[in-house]
Design an enzyme around this catalytic site. Structure first.
Site, PDB file in Angstrom:
ATOM      1  N   ASP A  62      -4.794  -1.782   2.085  1.00  7.66           N
ATOM      2  CA  ASP A  62      -4.380  -1.695   0.686  1.00  7.66           C
ATOM      3  C   ASP A  62      -3.978  -3.059   0.117  1.00  7.66           C
ATOM      4  O   ASP A  62      -3.821  -4.034   0.850  1.00  7.66           O
ATOM      5  CB  ASP A  62      -3.223  -0.697   0.519  1.00  7.66           C
ATOM      6  CG  ASP A  62      -2.134  -0.843   1.592  1.00  7.66           C
ATOM      7  OD1 ASP A  62      -2.069  -1.908   2.238  1.00  7.66           O
ATOM      8  OD2 ASP A  62      -1.358   0.100   1.779  1.00  7.66           O
ATOM      9  N   ASN A 127       8.237   8.304   2.414  1.00  6.65           N
ATOM     10  CA  ASN A 127       7.864   9.597   1.817  1.00  6.65           C
ATOM     11  C   ASN A 127       6.635  10.191   2.500  1.00  6.65           C
ATOM     12  O   ASN A 127       6.012  11.110   1.982  1.00  6.65           O
ATOM     13  CB  ASN A 127       7.611   9.425   0.312  1.00  6.65           C
ATOM     14  CG  ASN A 127       6.458   8.474   0.022  1.00  6.65           C
ATOM     15  OD1 ASN A 127       5.853   7.932   0.951  1.00  6.65           O
ATOM     16  ND2 ASN A 127       6.157   8.257  -1.238  1.00  6.65           N
ATOM     17  N   HIS A 129       3.799   8.502   3.170  1.00  3.23           N
ATOM     18  CA  HIS A 129       2.504   7.952   2.763  1.00  3.23           C
ATOM     19  C   HIS A 129       1.861   7.163   3.894  1.00  3.23           C
ATOM     20  O   HIS A 129       2.528   6.650   4.796  1.00  3.23           O
ATOM     21  CB  HIS A 129       2.602   7.147   1.456  1.00  3.23           C
ATOM     22  CG  HIS A 129       3.179   5.773   1.539  1.00  3.23           C
ATOM     23  ND1 HIS A 129       3.932   5.232   0.513  1.00  3.23           N
ATOM     24  CD2 HIS A 129       3.117   4.814   2.488  1.00  3.23           C
ATOM     25  CE1 HIS A 129       4.292   4.007   0.843  1.00  3.23           C
ATOM     26  NE2 HIS A 129       3.814   3.734   2.040  1.00  3.23           N
ATOM     27  N   GLU A 134      -0.070   8.176  -1.776  1.00  2.00           N
ATOM     28  CA  GLU A 134       1.191   8.836  -2.038  1.00  2.00           C
ATOM     29  C   GLU A 134       1.061  10.362  -1.925  1.00  2.00           C
ATOM     30  O   GLU A 134      -0.057  10.891  -1.914  1.00  2.00           O
ATOM     31  CB  GLU A 134       1.686   8.450  -3.443  1.00  2.00           C
ATOM     32  CG  GLU A 134       1.920   6.948  -3.635  1.00  2.00           C
ATOM     33  CD  GLU A 134       3.217   6.458  -2.974  1.00  2.00           C
ATOM     34  OE1 GLU A 134       3.646   7.029  -1.964  1.00  2.00           O
ATOM     35  OE2 GLU A 134       3.796   5.483  -3.492  1.00  2.00           O
TER      36      GLU A 134
END
Ligand code: GLP
Length: 233
Positions: A62, A127, A129, A134
């Site tokens: 990413d 979270n 990810h 996400e």
């Protein structure tokens, strides 16, 4: 899922180093690389070693949108600073955060299609990810433009100076692309990751937890320290 529990991140980086060394010994031709603080000790260990990546292609997960490659917060900068300036790869690919969305998604998907990933290295978001995918991202997704959630912005703002504006969007290899890697090595350290680790391993397979998609893959290795493992049954 093969779970390797280690005392701390030092032991974890040794373990992950050994796995990468084995893959290289077995002629790994493509490795998927990750950024984040989790990988730093591993990259340091690699730099200090005599491992040779000159026949290996690397593909990063990413990159923030809107940061120039020279920007200290970009993942281009991170990779050069922490690995590429010391270790030569045959070729290295990172999403181009300066490129137009349509062009970049097509370019990066072509790269992933043309270079089957033997070993994909992953960190884990607080979270749940993976990459920058996400919660809610389709498990079939290819490279996509991501709107970063508050959880991710909060977790990553520690890398940015007060006067720097943190990007709100990123390009990320999709979950479908990540799952197409032959083997996945995911690493998580610290109590902040304990909830996400629990959901990844013991929770239902659900798009609200991107890392739970790894339960559907046949060859996943998980390296976690005691703190990250502390909520597992
Ligand atoms: C970041 C990156 C991920 C990384 C994860 C964990 O947002 N996009 O690729 O794996 O979050 O980061 P850290 O290792 O710093 O906890």
């Amino acid at each position: 899922m093969k779970i390797i529990k280690v005392k701390d991140s030092i032991k974890g980086s040794e373990k992950s180093f050994d796995i990468i060394k084995d893959f290289l010994g077995n002629n790994m031709s493509v490795i998927g690389l990750a950024t984040g603080s989790t990988q730093l000790q591993l990259y340091k260990r690699i730099i200090e070693s005599d491992l040779d990546f000159s026949n290996t292609i690397s593909i990063n997960l990413d990159e923030y949108i809107g940061l120039a490659k020279e920007n200290k917060q970009s993942y281009h900068y991170y990779m050069n600073e922490n690995l590429f300036q010391y270790k030569k790869f045959k070729k290295s690919y990172i999403p181009n955060g300066d490129n137009k969305e349509e062009l970049e998604l097509e370019r990066y998907n072509n790269i992933i299609n043309d270079n089957k990933i033997d070993l994909q290295l992953l960190g884990l978001g607080e979270n749940g990810h993976i990459g920058f995918n996400e919660p809610g991202t389709s498990f079939k997704s290819k490279t996509n433009k991501v709107k970063l959630t508050k959880s991710t912005l909060d977790a990553n703002k520690r890398f940015f100076d007060e006067n720097e504006i943190m990007p709100k969007y990123a390009y990320s290899m999709g979950i479908g692309s990540i799952l197409s890697a032959k083997t996945i090595l995911i690493i998580a350290y610290g109590i902040n990751k304990a909830d996400a680790v629990k959901k990844m391993i013991e929770g239902p397979i659900d798009e609200s937890v991107p890392a739970s998609s790894l339960q559907t893959h046949k060859d996943v290795i998980i390296i976690i320290d005691e703190a990250a493992a502390s909520k597992l049954n």
